[in-house]
Write an enzyme that holds these catalytic residues in place. Structure first.
Site, PDB file in Angstrom:
ATOM      1  N   GLY A 234       0.725  -1.257   0.000  1.00 23.23           N
ATOM      2  CA  GLY A 234       0.000   0.000   0.000  1.00 23.23           C
ATOM      3  C   GLY A 234       0.752   1.306   0.000  1.00 23.23           C
TER       4      GLY A 234
ATOM      5  N   GLU B 185       3.818  -6.491   1.144  1.00 26.23           N
ATOM      6  CA  GLU B 185       3.307  -6.846  -0.183  1.00 26.23           C
ATOM      7  C   GLU B 185       3.152  -5.634  -1.082  1.00 26.23           C
ATOM      8  OE1 GLU B 185      -0.438  -8.318   1.210  1.00 26.23           O
ATOM      9  OE2 GLU B 185       0.364 -10.297   1.569  1.00 26.23           O
TER      10      GLU B 185
ATOM     11  N   GLY C 252       2.816  -3.490  -4.312  1.00 26.73           N
ATOM     12  CA  GLY C 252       2.499  -3.665  -5.729  1.00 26.73           C
ATOM     13  C   GLY C 252       2.811  -2.370  -6.464  1.00 26.73           C
TER      14      GLY C 252
ATOM     15  N   CYS D  25     -16.585   4.739 -26.683  1.00 25.36           N
ATOM     16  CA  CYS D  25     -17.911   5.338 -26.836  1.00 25.36           C
ATOM     17  C   CYS D  25     -18.554   5.559 -25.473  1.00 25.36           C
ATOM     18  CB  CYS D  25     -18.779   4.451 -27.704  1.00 25.36           C
ATOM     19  SG  CYS D  25     -18.029   4.177 -29.304  1.00 25.36           S
ATOM     20  N   GLU D  26     -17.953   6.451 -24.703  1.00 24.70           N
ATOM     21  CA  GLU D  26     -18.408   6.804 -23.364  1.00 24.70           C
ATOM     22  C   GLU D  26     -17.923   8.215 -23.114  1.00 24.70           C
ATOM     23  OE1 GLU D  26     -19.670   5.008 -20.644  1.00 24.70           O
ATOM     24  OE2 GLU D  26     -19.809   3.074 -21.675  1.00 24.70           O
TER      25      GLU D  26
ATOM     26  N   TYR E 222      -1.675  -1.121 -12.200  1.00 19.41           N
ATOM     27  CA  TYR E 222      -3.131  -1.113 -12.378  1.00 19.41           C
ATOM     28  C   TYR E 222      -3.572  -0.465 -13.686  1.00 19.41           C
ATOM     29  CZ  TYR E 222      -2.685  -2.326  -7.469  1.00 19.41           C
ATOM     30  OH  TYR E 222      -2.319  -2.937  -6.300  1.00 19.41           O
TER      31      TYR E 222
HETATM   32  C1  LIG Z   1      -3.734  -4.678  -3.446  1.00 15.43           C
HETATM   33  C2  LIG Z   1      -3.028  -5.388  -2.373  1.00 15.43           C
HETATM   34  C3  LIG Z   1      -1.662  -5.216  -2.209  1.00 15.43           C
HETATM   35  C4  LIG Z   1      -0.831  -4.256  -3.028  1.00 15.43           C
HETATM   36  O1  LIG Z   1      -1.236  -2.945  -2.785  1.00 15.43           O
HETATM   37  P1  LIG Z   1      -0.388  -1.732  -3.448  1.00 15.43           P
HETATM   38  O2  LIG Z   1      -1.189  -0.550  -3.067  1.00 15.43           O
HETATM   39  O3  LIG Z   1      -0.376  -1.977  -4.912  1.00 15.43           O
HETATM   40  O4  LIG Z   1       0.958  -1.760  -2.847  1.00 15.43           O
HETATM   41  C5  LIG Z   1      -1.033  -5.973  -1.242  1.00 15.43           C
HETATM   42  N1  LIG Z   1      -1.723  -6.845  -0.468  1.00 15.43           N
HETATM   43  C6  LIG Z   1      -3.049  -7.029  -0.603  1.00 15.43           C
HETATM   44  C7  LIG Z   1      -3.733  -8.011   0.256  1.00 15.43           C
HETATM   45  C8  LIG Z   1      -3.753  -6.306  -1.558  1.00 15.43           C
HETATM   46  O5  LIG Z   1      -5.062  -6.484  -1.676  1.00 15.43           O
END
Ligand SMILES: *Cc1c(COP(=O)(O)O)cnc(C)c1O
Length: 443
Positions: free
Chosen positions: A259, A301, A303, A372-373, A402
């Site tokens: 996150g 985690e 992303g 088309c939106e 994303y």
């Molecule tokens: C989406 C998610 C992440 C990654 O979140 P980021 O904001 O992309 O870092 C990690 N763990 C869980 C469980 C998620 O749902």
């Protein structure tokens, strides 16, 4: 690589992999107008060196500050394709997956399955069976029904599956309005506050074919607030102490989720990841001492913060439309099909005319797509040079997370290719869809 901007706008200060030369936008040191010509548009670019740099920010800080066996997991939903799995695998990260499709992607990329953690709040029996047969290292169990279904599947295979239990820490959604998956009424996990987490843990510990490695929580995404992870640590460590006192069970692993936020526009703060991790580690050590608990192995985690600023999307302008006295549109050859994030939740982006970087951005316009939106807006109210015209290349920065993974086939637009940039060269990591691909599954 970074040059001092002389225009009124300073896009290239957003990230160190942006620059400009002879009026052209550079990405990872390469001329974006040339790349658009070579590969066509729309085009997803990914800076492999930046992905690796971001991975190492995490792994080096983890090695410095956290107990051995702690691990960074790349949340593959941010951008899931085989080459991403290979890159993060080479960097020593584990992988978060959320579907059989992501498991299959990792497996066929040769990713070590014991480093895969499988999330999700609604895994089917088939999903669970597929994960067990694929040898997924750890399943993050979201609730009681899944727990019992997984026990049955593992029992049928006479296996003992490692699991983490997803706990909802109850971080106040009113304090943290924009980051809400960890609040008490979230659809994810089992709540501490209601007492349900207690029951969940006790039930899990009694399952003969499951081995509980620890607990997982995830508060939300695009997190900038100073103390969100520290607050998660406090809540989760207090829960661990409570569980130890009432059951004798002591978890080995504590997964704090993902996150950390990234800069989409210049007004977003820049997050110092190593400093953040050091601070989380300090909080963890202090609270462990206070509660007389050992420091658990920590998992995180990320992303978005691994891939977002490693990505850029290039488009070609199809039309510049002025509605006299009202507004201007700059319409490009992609849109919400390759980047739905503004349409979905008003995401911000920095956009520029890749071939006119020396011209001032003196034309206010909405950057829109070809779907088309009317809601097919990539970014409203941006400034581009007044000379912007059909055929110009437009760059949208920070699209590594994303975008590709949320792309759709709306209007039967073809998904763009993903081209990786690495040390001055470029290569195709995901091919662009062809017209034949679009009808391949049609009967
Ligand atoms: C989406 C998610 C992440 C990654 O979140 P980021 O904001 O992309 O870092 C990690 N763990 C869980 C469980 C998620 O749902």
């Amino acid at each position: 690589m970074m040059t001092t901007p002389t225009t009124p706008y300073e896009e290239t200060a957003l990230c160190a992999n942006l620059g400009r030369r002879d009026g052209r936008l550079l990405f990872a040191g390469q001329d974006t107008v040339e790349l658009a010509r070579q590969y066509g548009t729309p085009l997803y670019l990914m800076d492999e060196d930046r992905i690796r740099y971001n991975c190492r920010l995490y792994t080096q800080a983890f090695n410095r500050c956290l107990p051995a066996g702690s691990r960074v997991l790349y949340a593959s939903k941010a951008a899931a394709f085989r080459q991403m799995c290979r890159i993060v695998g080479e960097e020593g990260l584990g992988l978060d997956v959320v579907s059989s499709g992501e498991i299959y992607t990792a497996m066929t990329a040769g990713f070590p399955m014991e480093r895969v953690y499988y999330h999700g709040n609604s895994k089917s029996d088939r999903d669970l069976a597929f994960a067990l047969d694929a040898g997924v290292g750890c399943i993050v169990v979201d609730g009681v029904e899944e727990l019992l279904a997984l026990e049955a599947e593992a029992g049928r295979r006479d296996a003992r599956q490692k699991v983490l239990l997803r706990i909802t820490p109850g971080i106040d959604p009113h304090t943290y309005a924009a980051v809400s998956t960890g609040q008490v009424d979230s659809k994810f996990g089992v709540s501490i506050e209601t007492g349900q987490a207690d029951e969940f843990v006790k039930l899990a510990l009694g399952q003969p074919h499951l081995s509980v490695a620890g607990f997982h929580c995830h508060v939300g995404s695009q997190v900038f607030w100073e103390d969100v992870f520290e607050r998660s640590v406090l809540v989760m460590m207090a829960f661990i102490r409570h569980i130890r006192d009432t059951t004798g069970y002591l978890p080995e692993e504590l997964d704090l989720g993902g996150g950390y936020g990234v800069r989409y526009v210049q007004s977003d703060p820049a997050i110092d990841i190593p400093r953040k991790i050091a601070s989380v580690a300090e909080t963890l050590a202090a609270i462990a001492r206070r509660l007389s608990l050992p420091v658990p192995k920590v998992l995180m985690e990320p992303g978005r913060s691994i891939v977002a600023d490693a990505g850029m999307t290039l488009y070609t302008v199809g039309a510049v439309k002025e509605i006299t006295g009202y507004k201007r549109y700059v319409a490009v050859d992609g849109g919400m099909a390759d980047n739905p994030r503004y349409a979905l939740y008003g995401a911000k982006y920095t956009c520029c005319n890749a071939g006119r970087m020396d011209e001032p951005g003196d034309m206010l316009c909405d950057l829109v797509g070809k779907c088309c939106e009317s809601g097919d807006i990539i970014q409203p109210q941006i400034h581009l040079p007044a000379a912007t015209q059909r055929g110009d290349v437009i760059a949208v920065c920070t699209t590594g997370a994303y975008n590709f993974s949320m792309a759709s086939g709306y209007n039967r637009l073809r998904r763009p290719p993903v081209v990786m940039l690495q040390n001055g060269r470029s290569y195709v990591a995901v091919k662009g869809e062809t017209l034949e691909d679009l009808v391949r599954l049609d009967m």
